[in-house]
Write an enzyme that holds these catalytic residues in place. Sequence first.
Site, PDB file in Angstrom:
ATOM      1  N   CYS A   2      34.540  37.509  39.118  1.00  0.00           N
ATOM      2  CA  CYS A   2      34.649  37.062  40.377  1.00  0.00           C
ATOM      3  C   CYS A   2      35.571  35.890  40.458  1.00  0.00           C
ATOM      4  O   CYS A   2      36.061  35.428  39.520  1.00  0.00           O
ATOM      5  CB  CYS A   2      33.042  36.533  40.807  1.00  0.00           C
ATOM      6  SG  CYS A   2      32.050  37.964  40.458  1.00  0.00           S
ATOM      7  N   ARG A  27      40.570  38.599  42.023  1.00  0.00           N
ATOM      8  CA  ARG A  27      39.767  38.692  41.003  1.00  0.00           C
ATOM      9  C   ARG A  27      38.623  39.430  41.311  1.00  0.00           C
ATOM     10  O   ARG A  27      37.451  39.921  40.655  1.00  0.00           O
ATOM     11  CB  ARG A  27      38.944  37.241  40.784  1.00  0.00           C
ATOM     12  CG  ARG A  27      40.392  36.441  40.400  1.00  0.00           C
ATOM     13  CD  ARG A  27      39.851  34.780  39.929  1.00  0.00           C
ATOM     14  NE  ARG A  27      38.994  34.945  38.318  1.00  0.00           N
ATOM     15  CZ  ARG A  27      39.415  34.948  37.644  1.00  0.00           C
ATOM     16  NH1 ARG A  27      40.571  34.506  37.378  1.00  0.00           N
ATOM     17  NH2 ARG A  27      38.708  34.726  36.455  1.00  0.00           N
ATOM     18  N   TRP A  74      32.804  40.651  42.455  1.00  0.00           N
ATOM     19  CA  TRP A  74      33.314  41.638  41.898  1.00  0.00           C
ATOM     20  C   TRP A  74      31.887  42.202  41.463  1.00  0.00           C
ATOM     21  O   TRP A  74      31.480  41.586  40.415  1.00  0.00           O
ATOM     22  CB  TRP A  74      34.129  41.702  40.801  1.00  0.00           C
ATOM     23  CG  TRP A  74      34.518  43.038  40.256  1.00  0.00           C
ATOM     24  CD1 TRP A  74      35.458  43.841  40.857  1.00  0.00           C
ATOM     25  CD2 TRP A  74      34.064  43.766  39.155  1.00  0.00           C
ATOM     26  NE1 TRP A  74      35.642  45.010  40.412  1.00  0.00           N
ATOM     27  CE2 TRP A  74      34.729  44.850  39.064  1.00  0.00           C
ATOM     28  CE3 TRP A  74      33.012  43.478  38.331  1.00  0.00           C
ATOM     29  CZ2 TRP A  74      34.441  45.895  38.130  1.00  0.00           C
ATOM     30  CZ3 TRP A  74      32.911  44.067  37.450  1.00  0.00           C
ATOM     31  CH2 TRP A  74      33.685  45.552  37.227  1.00  0.00           C
ATOM     32  N   ASN A  98      30.546  33.171  38.038  1.00  0.00           N
ATOM     33  CA  ASN A  98      31.499  34.331  37.575  1.00  0.00           C
ATOM     34  C   ASN A  98      30.745  34.581  36.038  1.00  0.00           C
ATOM     35  O   ASN A  98      30.828  33.533  35.273  1.00  0.00           O
ATOM     36  CB  ASN A  98      32.983  33.636  37.636  1.00  0.00           C
ATOM     37  CG  ASN A  98      33.581  34.759  36.639  1.00  0.00           C
ATOM     38  OD1 ASN A  98      33.375  35.898  36.634  1.00  0.00           O
ATOM     39  ND2 ASN A  98      34.893  34.416  36.416  1.00  0.00           N
ATOM     40  N   GLY A  99      30.339  35.800  35.920  1.00  0.00           N
ATOM     41  CA  GLY A  99      30.232  36.296  34.645  1.00  0.00           C
ATOM     42  C   GLY A  99      29.058  36.992  34.605  1.00  0.00           C
ATOM     43  O   GLY A  99      28.559  37.492  35.658  1.00  0.00           O
ATOM     44  N   GLU A 478      51.946  53.910  30.867  1.00  0.00           N
ATOM     45  CA  GLU A 478      52.015  52.740  32.147  1.00  0.00           C
ATOM     46  C   GLU A 478      52.368  53.487  33.298  1.00  0.00           C
ATOM     47  O   GLU A 478      51.769  52.983  34.446  1.00  0.00           O
ATOM     48  CB  GLU A 478      53.027  51.795  31.654  1.00  0.00           C
ATOM     49  CG  GLU A 478      53.229  50.509  32.687  1.00  0.00           C
ATOM     50  CD  GLU A 478      51.997  49.882  33.039  1.00  0.00           C
ATOM     51  OE1 GLU A 478      51.021  50.106  32.398  1.00  0.00           O
ATOM     52  OE2 GLU A 478      52.234  48.862  33.872  1.00  0.00           O
ATOM     53  N   LYS A 482      50.062  53.262  36.719  1.00  0.00           N
ATOM     54  CA  LYS A 482      50.372  52.589  38.038  1.00  0.00           C
ATOM     55  C   LYS A 482      49.991  53.433  39.072  1.00  0.00           C
ATOM     56  O   LYS A 482      49.221  53.073  40.036  1.00  0.00           O
ATOM     57  CB  LYS A 482      51.902  52.249  38.074  1.00  0.00           C
ATOM     58  CG  LYS A 482      52.185  51.033  37.343  1.00  0.00           C
ATOM     59  CD  LYS A 482      51.717  49.538  37.629  1.00  0.00           C
ATOM     60  CE  LYS A 482      50.405  49.225  37.138  1.00  0.00           C
ATOM     61  NZ  LYS A 482      50.428  48.737  35.848  1.00  0.00           N
ATOM     62  N   GLU A 485      46.083  53.965  39.545  1.00  0.00           N
ATOM     63  CA  GLU A 485      45.200  52.845  40.226  1.00  0.00           C
ATOM     64  C   GLU A 485      45.451  52.159  41.470  1.00  0.00           C
ATOM     65  O   GLU A 485      44.546  51.781  41.954  1.00  0.00           O
ATOM     66  CB  GLU A 485      45.348  51.392  38.867  1.00  0.00           C
ATOM     67  CG  GLU A 485      46.724  50.881  39.042  1.00  0.00           C
ATOM     68  CD  GLU A 485      46.875  49.760  38.197  1.00  0.00           C
ATOM     69  OE1 GLU A 485      45.640  48.984  37.917  1.00  0.00           O
ATOM     70  OE2 GLU A 485      47.748  49.499  37.324  1.00  0.00           O
ATOM     71  N   HIS A 501      50.416  71.387  23.085  1.00  0.00           N
ATOM     72  CA  HIS A 501      49.190  71.483  22.221  1.00  0.00           C
ATOM     73  C   HIS A 501      47.964  71.298  23.509  1.00  0.00           C
ATOM     74  O   HIS A 501      46.990  71.094  23.253  1.00  0.00           O
ATOM     75  CB  HIS A 501      49.250  70.181  21.367  1.00  0.00           C
ATOM     76  CG  HIS A 501      50.296  70.501  20.335  1.00  0.00           C
ATOM     77  ND1 HIS A 501      50.206  71.263  19.161  1.00  0.00           N
ATOM     78  CD2 HIS A 501      50.990  69.848  20.367  1.00  0.00           C
ATOM     79  CE1 HIS A 501      51.498  71.345  18.536  1.00  0.00           C
ATOM     80  NE2 HIS A 501      52.135  70.231  19.263  1.00  0.00           N
ATOM     81  N   LYS A 600      41.646  41.631  38.921  1.00  0.00           N
ATOM     82  CA  LYS A 600      42.547  41.243  37.930  1.00  0.00           C
ATOM     83  C   LYS A 600      42.251  40.725  36.735  1.00  0.00           C
ATOM     84  O   LYS A 600      43.102  40.971  35.748  1.00  0.00           O
ATOM     85  CB  LYS A 600      43.523  40.240  38.910  1.00  0.00           C
ATOM     86  CG  LYS A 600      44.979  39.903  37.935  1.00  0.00           C
ATOM     87  CD  LYS A 600      45.888  40.071  39.037  1.00  0.00           C
ATOM     88  CE  LYS A 600      47.307  40.014  37.951  1.00  0.00           C
ATOM     89  NZ  LYS A 600      47.841  41.413  37.450  1.00  0.00           N
TER      90      LYS A 600
HETATM   91  C1  F6R Z   1      46.946  47.439  35.217  1.00  0.00           C
HETATM   92  C2  F6R Z   1      46.359  46.060  34.745  1.00  0.00           C
HETATM   93  C3  F6R Z   1      45.378  46.229  33.667  1.00  0.00           C
HETATM   94  C4  F6R Z   1      45.609  44.854  32.987  1.00  0.00           C
HETATM   95  C5  F6R Z   1      44.401  44.878  31.946  1.00  0.00           C
HETATM   96  C6  F6R Z   1      44.512  43.426  30.845  1.00  0.00           C
HETATM   97  O1  F6R Z   1      47.891  47.262  36.050  1.00  0.00           O
HETATM   98  O2  F6R Z   1      46.665  45.125  35.289  1.00  0.00           O
HETATM   99  O3  F6R Z   1      45.175  47.210  33.018  1.00  0.00           O
HETATM  100  O4  F6R Z   1      46.589  45.089  32.116  1.00  0.00           O
HETATM  101  O5  F6R Z   1      43.117  44.607  32.576  1.00  0.00           O
HETATM  102  O6  F6R Z   1      44.555  42.457  31.544  1.00  0.00           O
HETATM  103  P1  F6R Z   1      45.256  41.242  31.103  1.00  0.00           P
HETATM  104  O7  F6R Z   1      46.739  41.492  30.560  1.00  0.00           O
HETATM  105  O8  F6R Z   1      45.115  40.081  31.765  1.00  0.00           O
HETATM  106  O9  F6R Z   1      44.521  40.826  29.702  1.00  0.00           O
END
Ligand code: F6R
Length: 605
Positions: A2, A27, A74, A98-99, A478, A482, A485, A501, A600
């Site tokens: 959050c 967040r 969140w 937050n937590g 990756e 992208k 998500e 396989h 995030k």
């Molecule tokens: C995907 C994304 C997440 C972060 C992951 C780690 O686009 O952003 O997969 O890479 O949550 O976050 P950090 O780098 O902040 O530890």
Amino acid sequence: MCGIVGYIGKKNAVPLLIEGLKALEYRGYDSSGISVIDKKEIKTTKASGKIINLIDKLFKKPLSGNIGIGHTRWATHGEPNEINAHPQQSKEVTIVHNGIIENVEEIEIFLGEKEYERKSQTDSELIAHLIDYFYNGSLLNACLKAVHILNGSFAVGVICKQEKKLIGIKYKSPLVVGIGDGENFIASDVAPLLPYTNKFLFLDDGEVTEIDENNIKIYDFQGNKIKRSVSVVDWTREQAEKGGYKHFMLKEIAEEGDAARNTLLGRIDDNLALQEELKWNTNFMDSINRIVIAACGTSYYAALIGRYILQNIAKIPTTAEIASEFRYENALLDKNTLFIVISQSGETADTLESLSYAKSQGIPTLSIVNVQGSSIARMSDYVLYTHAGPEVSVASTKAFTSQLAILYLFTLFLSRTKKTLNNQQLKDYTKELLKIPDKINETFEINLQKMQSIAPHYSQFKNYLYLGRGILYPIALEGALKLKEISYIHAEGYAAGEMKHGPIALIDKVTPSVFLIPPSSLLLNKTLSNMKEVNSRKGEIIAVTTDKFEKIEDASLVLTTPSTDLIFSPFLYIVPLQLFAYSIASYLGYDVDHPRNLAKSVTVE
Ligand code: F6R
């Protein structure tokens, strides 16, 4: 996950809190709310859904006050509705949290006898009741008592109508204090406070701060006063704004070249720059004979590339670990192992726990982090900041590129000291690395144009395979991440050699494959023959490549990058994949910067 923001000063707190929440929306964004102290009364407005709903409510029924706290949620405990939204209130005390509180039942039993009626399903409400229970004329003392009963992780902002104070509590969730002129702030991270200050006090776990408009005091949980020096953050307000782009994600992809340049700035011209930054002596560097890198999500994919180059160029045995798994492995780490964590936010709970495990084993730890003053940066023995600037969109893009830039710099630095490259080779690698920022910009320009026209066709599919080999395998992972998500289309990244396989069974007319065709190398022909295998099963092909080969005519779409060596190709190949995912999600009308269910900073485990 959050976001918290708090203000105390002479201005009306409401617009500041709202702007802060907007900057923190990445967040969490399932509900939001603010509370302000207005003429010795606490007034609260909350709304479910996006912050715009809160703004609508405040427009219809305005609030004002010089002290306030705000929260964007969140959900963990309790569904995302208005009652469960924060702030949570008790009789005298109002909080944002937050937590996660892990001993809910214990606290309920403790408070049960004191007749605190529960209104929400949140664990956070109990924090308000607990502080209220201990309140006896001093909010600080009440907080200092309550923290000893709470288990779990908690960053909390607290106000109470009897006191012109703002209290912040930090334990295993992030909280920073912003220093203003006749006004002060708290927030989950520095980004929402950049319009008002670049001076911060970073709290450590187990600390409480008591703030009024002119003073900031910090205490440990035992009530001892703590001295903390002021940190000046070099991010600017403009960096945290959209700057004319439709979405932060597109702005951040466009910024990747410059972000990589910033990461390299002042560190690459002189091979000793990293040595000066890290202050490592030769004995220490000679002692490193193994590297373990831990990270989550996109940062983990950067770690996989780090593993590849550290082994191939610096010749150091290296493994890359998913932090959420690693922390439970009781891994055997000896004193010659260097433990690296990679994190954009510097707050990811699993990454932080992995770091804490490595520290408990007494081995040296290095973090590669974007957010200055974050928990991971402060906990590790050494830190290399990526200097990518604030990354606002939930889907990580420029932070990834900057993580790669640091990993390449670090690899060249170790290769030099360990003499795995001679001077000429070092020069050649360095020269190519210096060209990368411009080539990233060029890749962006080449591919951006194409994207609008292709989105209608490619947004129709429900499944995608992303295939790459060697150093491009993590880019396949990756690229797939992208797409899934932000566009909610299922995509799987696979090592191209693994296709036979199993995954080849998925290939049909409605499952396109995205092939990462390496620049001329041993891997090229093998990847091209994998492509033939897909083509003969009528699978549609999208190819990403530096050059156009005859066989790529099999592809219905070819996305190109400027030419580069295989070893540097990840920097460029990721750009069209990010744009591809972005244009599909944007075409489908999704909220690209705030994909559903995500946040995030993943500060819960
Ligand atoms: C995907 C994304 C997440 C972060 C992951 C780690 O686009 O952003 O997969 O890479 O949550 O976050 P950090 O780098 O902040 O530890």
